[in-house]
Motif scaffolding. Sequence first.
Motif, PDB file in Angstrom:
ATOM      1  N   UNK A 108      56.638  38.959  28.008  1.00 55.24           N
ATOM      2  CA  UNK A 108      58.002  39.124  28.508  1.00 55.24           C
ATOM      3  C   UNK A 108      58.040  39.896  29.827  1.00 55.24           C
ATOM      4  N   UNK A 109      56.978  40.621  30.147  1.00 58.24           N
ATOM      5  CA  UNK A 109      56.919  41.388  31.396  1.00 58.24           C
ATOM      6  C   UNK A 109      56.740  40.458  32.598  1.00 58.24           C
ATOM      7  N   UNK A 110      56.090  39.319  32.379  1.00 57.82           N
ATOM      8  CA  UNK A 110      55.771  38.403  33.488  1.00 57.82           C
ATOM      9  C   UNK A 110      56.218  36.977  33.177  1.00 57.82           C
ATOM     10  N   UNK A 111      57.374  36.823  32.582  1.00 56.75           N
ATOM     11  CA  UNK A 111      57.858  35.501  32.160  1.00 56.75           C
ATOM     12  C   UNK A 111      57.753  34.445  33.259  1.00 56.75           C
ATOM     13  N   UNK A 112      57.993  34.839  34.489  1.00 60.27           N
ATOM     14  CA  UNK A 112      57.977  33.871  35.585  1.00 60.27           C
ATOM     15  C   UNK A 112      56.591  33.283  35.838  1.00 60.27           C
ATOM     16  N   UNK A 113      55.543  33.906  35.316  1.00 56.28           N
ATOM     17  CA  UNK A 113      54.175  33.408  35.509  1.00 56.28           C
ATOM     18  C   UNK A 113      53.722  32.480  34.385  1.00 56.28           C
ATOM     19  N   UNK A 114      54.522  32.367  33.342  1.00 55.25           N
ATOM     20  CA  UNK A 114      54.077  31.688  32.122  1.00 55.25           C
ATOM     21  C   UNK A 114      54.737  30.330  31.938  1.00 55.25           C
ATOM     22  N   UNK A 115      54.038  29.419  31.245  1.00 52.49           N
ATOM     23  CA  UNK A 115      54.632  28.110  30.965  1.00 52.49           C
ATOM     24  C   UNK A 115      55.776  28.235  29.964  1.00 52.49           C
ATOM     25  N   UNK A 116      56.611  27.237  29.899  1.00 49.70           N
ATOM     26  CA  UNK A 116      57.783  27.273  29.017  1.00 49.70           C
ATOM     27  C   UNK A 116      57.479  26.770  27.610  1.00 49.70           C
ATOM     28  N   UNK A 117      56.408  26.053  27.437  1.00 50.94           N
ATOM     29  CA  UNK A 117      56.114  25.425  26.147  1.00 50.94           C
ATOM     30  C   UNK A 117      55.164  26.260  25.283  1.00 50.94           C
ATOM     31  N   UNK A 118      55.425  27.535  25.193  1.00 47.76           N
ATOM     32  CA  UNK A 118      54.573  28.421  24.398  1.00 47.76           C
ATOM     33  C   UNK A 118      55.122  28.548  22.985  1.00 47.76           C
ATOM     34  N   UNK A 119      54.261  29.036  22.106  1.00 47.86           N
ATOM     35  CA  UNK A 119      54.657  29.378  20.744  1.00 47.86           C
ATOM     36  C   UNK A 119      55.009  30.861  20.763  1.00 47.86           C
ATOM     37  N   UNK A 120      56.233  31.190  20.418  1.00 50.21           N
ATOM     38  CA  UNK A 120      56.658  32.589  20.398  1.00 50.21           C
ATOM     39  C   UNK A 120      56.632  33.114  18.969  1.00 50.21           C
ATOM     40  N   UNK A 121      55.955  34.247  18.789  1.00 48.92           N
ATOM     41  CA  UNK A 121      55.952  34.946  17.511  1.00 48.92           C
ATOM     42  C   UNK A 121      56.475  36.355  17.789  1.00 48.92           C
ATOM     43  N   UNK A 122      57.530  36.723  17.080  1.00 48.25           N
ATOM     44  CA  UNK A 122      58.180  38.017  17.286  1.00 48.25           C
ATOM     45  C   UNK A 122      57.752  38.977  16.173  1.00 48.25           C
ATOM     46  N   UNK A 123      57.523  40.220  16.554  1.00 50.63           N
ATOM     47  CA  UNK A 123      57.076  41.236  15.603  1.00 50.63           C
ATOM     48  C   UNK A 123      57.931  42.482  15.777  1.00 50.63           C
ATOM     49  N   UNK A 124      58.497  42.941  14.669  1.00 52.29           N
ATOM     50  CA  UNK A 124      59.316  44.148  14.696  1.00 52.29           C
ATOM     51  C   UNK A 124      58.713  45.194  13.780  1.00 52.29           C
ATOM     52  N   UNK A 125      58.596  46.388  14.273  1.00 54.99           N
ATOM     53  CA  UNK A 125      58.133  47.528  13.487  1.00 54.99           C
ATOM     54  C   UNK A 125      59.340  48.044  12.710  1.00 54.99           C
ATOM     55  N   UNK A 126      59.307  47.938  11.361  1.00 59.57           N
ATOM     56  CA  UNK A 126      60.473  48.347  10.569  1.00 59.57           C
ATOM     57  C   UNK A 126      60.156  49.459   9.561  1.00 59.57           C
ATOM     58  N   UNK A 127      58.966  50.024   9.642  1.00 60.19           N
ATOM     59  CA  UNK A 127      58.584  51.106   8.753  1.00 60.19           C
ATOM     60  C   UNK A 127      57.170  51.541   9.064  1.00 60.19           C
ATOM     61  N   UNK A 128      56.652  52.497   8.306  1.00 55.44           N
ATOM     62  CA  UNK A 128      55.321  53.037   8.573  1.00 55.44           C
ATOM     63  C   UNK A 128      54.294  51.925   8.776  1.00 55.44           C
ATOM     64  N   UNK A 129      54.157  51.025   7.844  1.00 56.78           N
ATOM     65  CA  UNK A 129      53.259  49.883   7.991  1.00 56.78           C
ATOM     66  C   UNK A 129      54.002  48.558   7.880  1.00 56.78           C
ATOM     67  N   UNK A 130      55.316  48.593   7.732  1.00 54.99           N
ATOM     68  CA  UNK A 130      56.091  47.368   7.547  1.00 54.99           C
ATOM     69  C   UNK A 130      56.407  46.714   8.892  1.00 54.99           C
TER      70      UNK A 130
END
Length: 142
Positions: A108-130
């Motif tokens: 996300x820091x360099x979106x303009x350098x990347x292709x549009x057809x990528x697989x996006x996987x989002x990760x959220x820290x919601x607890x100590x190890x969760x």
Amino acid sequence: MIDVITKTPKECIELGEKISRNLKPGDIISLEGDLGAGKTTFVKGILKGLNYKHSVTSPTFTLVNEYIADTKVIHIDFYRENSKKRWDIIGLNEYLYSNNIVILEWGNIVKELLPHNMIYIYMEHIGLNKRRVYSKYEFFSN
């Protein structure tokens, strides 16, 4: 689609391992999430699933790590470098448009350098190890 809560680093690795079975050369995966969201732990799972037997580290300081597994995996981290000129010198396009699996952290820091057809996987820290791991991409057929 995936939408999973992992409660331990081991579960995060197991999820990466499971997803690795559906990746193919040429896939570009962008892992999106804050510090401590489990991105590198997840990459360890992907590599484990591709029969990589050695240590896996974050490329935060090296910028790019290459792993020879069943399929070559290129692991790129944009956290400390956002200069287009520097990425041109490093050869970012050669990595992105190769026949390897490419895994990006902080894309996300360099979106303009990347292709549009990528697989996006989002990760959220919601607890100590969760962690919540989710994607619109269909990894598993029913």
